[in-house]
Motif scaffolding. Structure first.
Motif, PDB file in Angstrom:
ATOM      1  N   ALA A  64       0.804  -1.082   0.035  1.00  0.00           N
ATOM      2  CA  ALA A  64       0.052   0.101   0.050  1.00  0.00           C
ATOM      3  C   ALA A  64       0.934   1.485   0.010  1.00  0.00           C
ATOM      4  O   ALA A  64       0.554   2.062  -0.692  1.00  0.00           O
ATOM      5  N   MET A  65       1.904   1.116   0.756  1.00  0.00           N
ATOM      6  CA  MET A  65       2.999   2.312   0.802  1.00  0.00           C
ATOM      7  C   MET A  65       3.583   2.350  -0.493  1.00  0.00           C
ATOM      8  O   MET A  65       3.723   3.809  -1.092  1.00  0.00           O
ATOM      9  N   ARG A  66       3.934   1.789  -1.154  1.00  0.00           N
ATOM     10  CA  ARG A  66       4.508   1.774  -2.661  1.00  0.00           C
ATOM     11  C   ARG A  66       3.497   2.194  -3.650  1.00  0.00           C
ATOM     12  O   ARG A  66       3.657   3.122  -4.487  1.00  0.00           O
ATOM     13  N   ALA A  67       1.984   1.929  -3.659  1.00  0.00           N
ATOM     14  CA  ALA A  67       0.883   2.629  -4.018  1.00  0.00           C
ATOM     15  C   ALA A  67       1.066   4.085  -4.057  1.00  0.00           C
ATOM     16  O   ALA A  67       0.674   4.682  -4.972  1.00  0.00           O
ATOM     17  N   ALA A  68       1.190   4.490  -2.578  1.00  0.00           N
ATOM     18  CA  ALA A  68       1.086   5.846  -2.446  1.00  0.00           C
ATOM     19  C   ALA A  68       2.095   6.409  -2.672  1.00  0.00           C
ATOM     20  O   ALA A  68       2.046   7.624  -3.041  1.00  0.00           O
ATOM     21  N   ALA A  69       3.298   5.915  -3.046  1.00  0.00           N
ATOM     22  CA  ALA A  69       4.384   6.517  -3.434  1.00  0.00           C
ATOM     23  C   ALA A  69       4.179   6.866  -4.836  1.00  0.00           C
ATOM     24  O   ALA A  69       4.770   8.054  -5.328  1.00  0.00           O
ATOM     25  N   VAL A  70       3.625   5.911  -5.689  1.00  0.00           N
ATOM     26  CA  VAL A  70       3.313   6.448  -6.967  1.00  0.00           C
ATOM     27  C   VAL A  70       2.592   7.753  -7.118  1.00  0.00           C
ATOM     28  O   VAL A  70       2.897   8.609  -7.872  1.00  0.00           O
ATOM     29  N   ARG A  71       1.615   7.743  -6.371  1.00  0.00           N
ATOM     30  CA  ARG A  71       0.750   8.991  -6.223  1.00  0.00           C
ATOM     31  C   ARG A  71       1.630  10.339  -5.634  1.00  0.00           C
ATOM     32  O   ARG A  71       1.502  11.294  -6.331  1.00  0.00           O
ATOM     33  N   ALA A  72       2.487   9.861  -4.727  1.00  0.00           N
ATOM     34  CA  ALA A  72       3.183  11.181  -4.176  1.00  0.00           C
ATOM     35  C   ALA A  72       4.313  11.509  -4.978  1.00  0.00           C
ATOM     36  O   ALA A  72       4.868  12.839  -5.248  1.00  0.00           O
ATOM     37  N   TRP A  73       5.012  10.591  -5.653  1.00  0.00           N
ATOM     38  CA  TRP A  73       6.313  10.886  -6.222  1.00  0.00           C
ATOM     39  C   TRP A  73       6.514  10.376  -7.681  1.00  0.00           C
ATOM     40  O   TRP A  73       7.474  10.658  -8.415  1.00  0.00           O
ATOM     41  N   GLY A  74       5.326   9.675  -8.061  1.00  0.00           N
ATOM     42  CA  GLY A  74       5.449   9.098  -9.355  1.00  0.00           C
ATOM     43  C   GLY A  74       6.344   7.709  -9.682  1.00  0.00           C
ATOM     44  O   GLY A  74       6.666   7.267 -10.705  1.00  0.00           O
ATOM     45  N   ASP A  75       6.866   7.374  -8.664  1.00  0.00           N
ATOM     46  CA  ASP A  75       7.448   6.274  -8.617  1.00  0.00           C
ATOM     47  C   ASP A  75       7.457   5.103  -7.260  1.00  0.00           C
ATOM     48  O   ASP A  75       7.389   5.755  -6.255  1.00  0.00           O
ATOM     49  N   ARG A  76       7.176   3.799  -7.661  1.00  0.00           N
ATOM     50  CA  ARG A  76       6.769   3.061  -6.380  1.00  0.00           C
ATOM     51  C   ARG A  76       7.886   2.681  -5.550  1.00  0.00           C
ATOM     52  O   ARG A  76       7.744   2.198  -4.373  1.00  0.00           O
ATOM     53  N   GLU A  77       9.176   2.981  -5.846  1.00  0.00           N
ATOM     54  CA  GLU A  77      10.546   2.507  -5.244  1.00  0.00           C
ATOM     55  C   GLU A  77      10.539   3.303  -3.845  1.00  0.00           C
ATOM     56  O   GLU A  77      10.382   4.601  -4.061  1.00  0.00           O
ATOM     57  N   LEU A  78      11.040   2.807  -2.883  1.00  0.00           N
ATOM     58  CA  LEU A  78      11.215   3.539  -1.665  1.00  0.00           C
ATOM     59  C   LEU A  78      12.678   3.629  -1.226  1.00  0.00           C
ATOM     60  O   LEU A  78      13.090   4.303   0.034  1.00  0.00           O
ATOM     61  N   GLN A  79      13.673   3.433  -2.172  1.00  0.00           N
ATOM     62  CA  GLN A  79      14.914   3.582  -1.724  1.00  0.00           C
ATOM     63  C   GLN A  79      15.536   5.081  -1.674  1.00  0.00           C
ATOM     64  O   GLN A  79      14.704   5.895  -2.409  1.00  0.00           O
ATOM     65  N   GLY A  80      16.024   5.134  -0.435  1.00  0.00           N
ATOM     66  CA  GLY A  80      16.603   6.586  -0.006  1.00  0.00           C
ATOM     67  C   GLY A  80      15.495   7.271   0.537  1.00  0.00           C
ATOM     68  O   GLY A  80      15.855   8.413   1.201  1.00  0.00           O
ATOM     69  N   ARG A  81      13.957   6.656   0.944  1.00  0.00           N
ATOM     70  CA  ARG A  81      13.175   7.469   1.369  1.00  0.00           C
ATOM     71  C   ARG A  81      13.148   7.177   2.897  1.00  0.00           C
ATOM     72  O   ARG A  81      13.705   6.238   3.390  1.00  0.00           O
ATOM     73  N   THR A  82      12.832   8.230   3.653  1.00  0.00           N
ATOM     74  CA  THR A  82      12.891   7.998   4.967  1.00  0.00           C
ATOM     75  C   THR A  82      11.445   7.717   5.609  1.00  0.00           C
ATOM     76  O   THR A  82      10.431   8.641   5.481  1.00  0.00           O
TER      77      THR A  82
END
Length: 364
Positions: free
Chosen positions: A175-193
């Protein structure tokens, strides 16, 4: 064994079952609320069946030292409602239920008490199927299972599917990866805090997934043994007194609920809120306030549905591989909710509720 049913605390506003002022006026009512007491073992429990429209009401048993009986009732009513919507949104043929056992599990939990509780579950004839939650684990479920067949999440050796924490965490991660796509356009969480609030069984498993994904992790938990375990496994993790006060990309509440209120959201410096805790919002207006600040909130009952998907799989005889595949599809479910919210110009929580209600209401 002596058993009696006890009523809610008299005179307490939070002791009411009917005409609750803390539920929406159009909310469907709970079907059944059972107060359970066993004088021999000291058991005091409440089982709440919110809905059996789609199937038996499945939900875990929370064992907690509540402030009073009214607080326990409020918690079980809110949690059981959430289970109805969680199952419906996940596309499962299950209803929503929950139970609470009142008392400090470290002080009063005994095999006899758990078996007595299992007797009450059994008397519901399969309308309620119990599982684990805060304060209960697979060993406890094995004991409950000595009194009832209506229990899932037992140890594998006892015929169960084991701890649901890893699959709950996997659902949160997707679910976090899906939200990442919405927030940043990319599902990857590398480097995110990511700030993980609560290093218990789900928070720990979520940290493992985040670590593998290359995220930077900040953790908070008042229980030192949980922190020690997390730091031993993930020495790169940074400890904070309150992750809500940190500069984050994702705030992941994975402890108890209601951590998002008018005061706490003012300190948030994050793009996404996505975690395993139930009932994260003190009241529904908080989501609007988060949206006004540009923060993507993932409805908690969508994010934390992985554990329910696992125990539903146990109930239906699904393989481990099939269960994991279904949990990974939380990404698709959350993406659909986000798209629906955009298309209908509504909040994410409202979109999730509408999708669930369409299943609950059936064909028009």
């Amino acid at each position: 064994m002596p058993v009696t049913a006890t009523p809610p605390s008299a005179g307490s506003a939070t002791g009411h079952v009917f005409d609750r002022i803390d539920f929406p006026v159009d909310e469907r009512a709970h079907e059944q609320v059972v107060f359970c007491q066993d004088s021999v073992t000291g058991l005091r429990a409440i089982i709440a069946l919110h809905s059996t429209t789609l199937g038996p009401a499945l939900g875990g048993t929370r064992f907690r030292a509540y402030r009073d009986e009214g607080s326990a009732l409020t918690d079980v009513l809110r949690l059981s409602r959430g289970m109805t919507y969680k199952a419906a949104a996940a596309g499962l043929e299950l209803g929503g239920g929950k139970a609470v056992i009142i008392g400090d599990p470290h002080a009063i939990k005994t095999p006899e008490l758990l078996r007595a509780y299992g007797d009450f579950v059994e008397r519901l004839g399969g309308r309620y199927v119990t599982a684990g939650d805060v304060g209960t684990n697979s060993d406890d479920l094995d004991l409950i299972g000595q009194s009832t067949a209506h229990v899932v999440g037992r140890n594998v050796i006892a015929g169960g599917s084991g701890d649901s924490g890893p699959n709950t965490a996997l659902g949160v991660f997707q679910a976090m990866r899906a939200a990442a796509v919405r927030a940043w356009g990319d599902r990857e969480l590398q480097g995110r805090t990511v700030g993980v609030e609560g290093a218990g069984k789900v928070g720990f498993e979520l940290m493992a997934l985040l670590s593998d994904a290359g995220a930077n992790i900040v953790v908070a938990d008042p229980y030192q043994p949980s922190l020690d375990r997390a730091l031993a496994a993930f020495p790169q993790v940074r400890v904070a007194a309150d992750v809500r006060a940190e500069r984050l990309d994702v705030y992941a509440p994975c402890a108890l609920g209601a951590t998002l209120n008018a005061t706490s959201i003012e300190m948030l410096d994050t793009s996404i809120v996505c975690g395993a805790a139930n009932n994260q919002l003190l009241d529904p207006s908080i989501e609007r306030a988060l949206g006004d600040r540009g923060i993507v909130w993932v409805p908690d009952y969508v994010a934390n549905s992985g554990g329910l998907i696992q125990v539903e799989g146990e109930l239906r005889g699904r393989s481990t591989e099939e269960v994991r595949s279904r949990v990974e599809k939380v990404f698709d479910t959350m993406s659909f909710i986000l798209d629906t919210a955009d298309r209908e110009s509504i909040l994410h929580g409202i979109a999730a509720d509408r999708i669930a209600r369409r299943r609950l209401d059936g064909p028009a």
